[in-house]
Design an enzyme around this catalytic site. Structure first.
Site, short mmCIF file in Angstrom:
data_model
loop_
_atom_site.label_atom_id
_atom_site.label_comp_id
_atom_site.label_asym_id
_atom_site.label_seq_id
_atom_site.Cartn_x
_atom_site.Cartn_y
_atom_site.Cartn_z
N HIS A 126 0.87 -1.19 0.00
CA HIS A 126 0.00 0.00 0.00
C HIS A 126 0.90 1.23 0.00
O HIS A 126 0.85 2.04 0.94
CB HIS A 126 -0.95 0.03 1.22
CG HIS A 126 -2.17 -0.82 1.05
ND1 HIS A 126 -2.96 -1.23 2.10
CD2 HIS A 126 -2.76 -1.34 -0.06
CE1 HIS A 126 -3.96 -1.96 1.66
NE2 HIS A 126 -3.86 -2.04 0.34
N HIS A 128 -11.16 -8.68 -7.70
CA HIS A 128 -10.88 -7.41 -7.00
C HIS A 128 -9.87 -6.65 -7.86
O HIS A 128 -8.89 -7.23 -8.29
CB HIS A 128 -10.30 -7.79 -5.63
CG HIS A 128 -9.78 -6.69 -4.79
ND1 HIS A 128 -10.31 -5.43 -4.74
CD2 HIS A 128 -8.75 -6.68 -3.89
CE1 HIS A 128 -9.64 -4.70 -3.87
NE2 HIS A 128 -8.68 -5.43 -3.35
N GLU A 147 -7.93 -4.06 -7.16
CA GLU A 147 -6.72 -3.43 -6.62
C GLU A 147 -5.53 -3.96 -7.42
O GLU A 147 -5.49 -5.16 -7.78
CB GLU A 147 -6.57 -3.73 -5.12
CG GLU A 147 -5.54 -2.81 -4.49
CD GLU A 147 -5.57 -2.79 -2.96
OE1 GLU A 147 -6.41 -3.48 -2.36
OE2 GLU A 147 -4.74 -2.07 -2.38
N ASP A 150 -2.69 -5.12 -7.05
CA ASP A 150 -1.94 -6.34 -6.70
C ASP A 150 -2.65 -7.60 -7.20
O ASP A 150 -2.06 -8.68 -7.19
CB ASP A 150 -1.67 -6.43 -5.20
CG ASP A 150 -2.90 -6.28 -4.33
OD1 ASP A 150 -3.76 -5.46 -4.65
OD2 ASP A 150 -3.00 -7.01 -3.32
N HIS A 205 -11.90 -6.24 0.86
CA HIS A 205 -11.95 -5.01 1.61
C HIS A 205 -12.23 -3.79 0.72
O HIS A 205 -12.13 -2.65 1.17
CB HIS A 205 -10.61 -4.80 2.35
CG HIS A 205 -9.46 -4.47 1.45
ND1 HIS A 205 -8.80 -3.27 1.52
CD2 HIS A 205 -8.90 -5.17 0.46
CE1 HIS A 205 -7.85 -3.25 0.60
NE2 HIS A 205 -7.89 -4.38 -0.05
N ASP A 240 -8.77 -11.38 -1.21
CA ASP A 240 -8.03 -10.87 -0.05
C ASP A 240 -8.45 -11.55 1.26
O ASP A 240 -7.64 -11.69 2.18
CB ASP A 240 -8.26 -9.36 0.11
CG ASP A 240 -7.30 -8.53 -0.75
OD1 ASP A 240 -6.19 -8.99 -1.01
OD2 ASP A 240 -7.70 -7.42 -1.15
N TYR A 273 -2.66 -8.97 9.02
CA TYR A 273 -3.43 -8.58 7.83
C TYR A 273 -4.83 -8.11 8.25
O TYR A 273 -5.31 -7.06 7.82
CB TYR A 273 -3.53 -9.80 6.90
CG TYR A 273 -4.05 -9.48 5.52
CD1 TYR A 273 -3.17 -9.25 4.47
CD2 TYR A 273 -5.40 -9.43 5.25
CE1 TYR A 273 -3.62 -8.96 3.20
CE2 TYR A 273 -5.88 -9.15 3.99
CZ TYR A 273 -4.98 -8.91 2.96
OH TYR A 273 -5.45 -8.62 1.70
N HIS A 325 -3.49 -13.94 -1.42
CA HIS A 325 -2.17 -13.69 -0.83
C HIS A 325 -1.91 -14.81 0.17
O HIS A 325 -2.83 -15.27 0.86
CB HIS A 325 -2.13 -12.39 -0.02
CG HIS A 325 -2.34 -11.15 -0.80
ND1 HIS A 325 -1.47 -10.72 -1.76
CD2 HIS A 325 -3.31 -10.21 -0.73
CE1 HIS A 325 -1.90 -9.57 -2.26
NE2 HIS A 325 -3.03 -9.24 -1.65
FE1 FEO Z 1 -7.07 -5.46 -1.70
FE2 FEO Z 1 -4.63 -7.70 -2.07
O1 FEO Z 1 -5.59 -6.20 -2.51
#
Ligand code: FEO
Length: 397
Positions: A22, A78, A80, A82, A145, A164, A192, A225
């Site tokens: 982030h 998602h 994002e 990553d 999230h 996530d 996390y 992840h």
């Molecule tokens: Fe919300 Fe692993 O990105």
């Protein structure tokens, strides 16, 4: 490509070097992984991509292990970067009408990131696609999230691809939880949750109940992840249920910053008073402690005490970051107090007291200050302060 279960395969990337995530907000001492999955059937579906700095490596893996022409659809759980970051590079190798399944908010976020006219297919909780012998049922994971978060349940393999949720920033020699160090996994999963998900606990509680009501026969949970939960996967769901219930482990965290150690001496005396009452206490100097780790400690604490000496009629700047994290994470049912040394005014403890109150912490004692260097009487006063705080910890539910 590693088989997860039946027709579900992992072909993600391990990032051993990642230390900040982030931007530079979150520490990731044990790296991370970007878990892409392939569901092989009459139609092969790729689930999520990887962070775009790794897109070239990712494309090589896809071409070598699957072949671009063998991908018939993509799920972006998602957007994002990553997870969705390499979608643009991937789509340069696939037909423009390749179906991309995502949540309704995912449509918005994918368009917002890439500004392309792709074949985006919004799906909602309960929607199902058939890809041959298997089905993928979608579950919206709104605010776990991001508003666009989504999960897919593959049956009959009974694998939940949770994105996530239930993951960790953790790079392990094995992609499976049961072949990894359980202490490290637990520590990283908790960190996390505390750092990324804790502000959203009311929504997480609701979502967990909703998922439970779907009665999915989950045998494996494969997040995007960290490690895959294939041995009693509901353990991590139960952990989430605990962590989402105003979690604490009953101890006190004192975070302080100091110039000439007077505030440090106060912190140690307060801790002595707390421990004398049978309550555990941890002490961290916020100017030299990793803020993500400190936040995890505060998440696990029942009591949070902040201390700083006074400077420029306020507190030392590391305390501003601590208060910002406490406020942003919307902790519930935690108690607090504030202290500090000063030369000319008692501004720091008073402002820390106000900051804690403003962050939703139940501040149970008036702020305590000492002038210059604490005297033996001041130290005694701090010990008594700690004793009183410990009594409040024991009284509070
Ligand atoms: Fe919300 Fe692993 O990105």
């Amino acid at each position: 490509m590693i088989q997860v279960k039946d027709n579900v395969y992992w072909l993600g990337l391990r990032d051993w070097d990642l230390r900040r995530f982030h931007g530079h907000e979150l520490s990731t001492h044990r790296g991370s992984s970007y878990n892409t999955y392939l569901i092989r059937d009459e139609k092969n579906i790729l689930v999520d991509t990887v962070w775009n700095p790794f897109q070239e490596e990712f494309l090589e893996i896809i071409e070598k292990e699957v072949g671009f022409s063998n991908i018939h659809g993509i799920i972006i759980n998602h957007m994002e970067p990553d997870h969705g970051g390499s979608l643009g590079a991937l789509m340069e190798h696939l037909p423009k009408d390749t179906p991309i399944y995502c949540s309704p908010k995912g449509v918005e976020s994918i368009k917002g990131h890439f500004h392309k006219e792709w074949n985006l297919i919004p799906v909602k909780t309960g929607d199902k696609i058939n890809i041959g012998k298997s089905d993928i049922t979608f579950v919206e994971m709104t605010m776990i999230h991001w508003p666009d978060s989504l999960a897919g349940f593959v049956s009959p393999a009974n694998v939940l691809l949770s994105n996530d949720a239930f993951g960790e920033h953790y790079c392990s020699a094995s992609i499976f939880e049961d072949e990894s160090d359980p202490c490290e996994v637990n520590q990283e999963a908790l960190k996390y949750f505390a750092n990324i998900l804790a502000p959203l606990t009311p929504l997480i509680r609701k979502k967990l109940a909703e998922i439970k009501a779907l009665n999915l026969p989950v045998e494996v949970i494969a997040p995007s992840h960290g490690v895959i939960w294939r041995k009693d996967p509901m353990r991590i769901v139960e952990k989430y249920a605990q962590w989402a219930e105003d979690y604490h482990e009953g101890y006190v965290t004192i975070a302080y910053d100091t110039m000439y150690n007077s505030t440090k001496k106060m912190a140690e005396a307060i801790a002595k008073g707390i421990e004398s009452q049978g309550v555990k206490c941890k002490i961290y100097n916020s100017s030299i402690t990793d803020i993500s780790d400190l936040l995890t400690e505060m998440f696990c604490s029942k009591g949070i005490i902040l201390g700083s000496c006074t400077v420029n009629n306020g507190y030392l700047r590391s305390m501003a970051a601590v208060l910002s994290e406490i406020k942003g994470h919307k902790f519930k049912k935690k108690i607090g107090a504030a202290f500090g040394s000063s030369g000319w005014s008692n501004a720091a403890p008073e402002k820390l007291y106000d900051g804690l109150k403003d962050s939703g912490i139940d501040v149970v004692l008036e702020p305590i200050g000492v002038k210059f260097v604490p005297t033996p009487e001041d130290i005694e006063k701090c010990i008594k302060y700690g004793e009183e705080f410990a009594r409040k910890v024991k009284e509070s539910k």
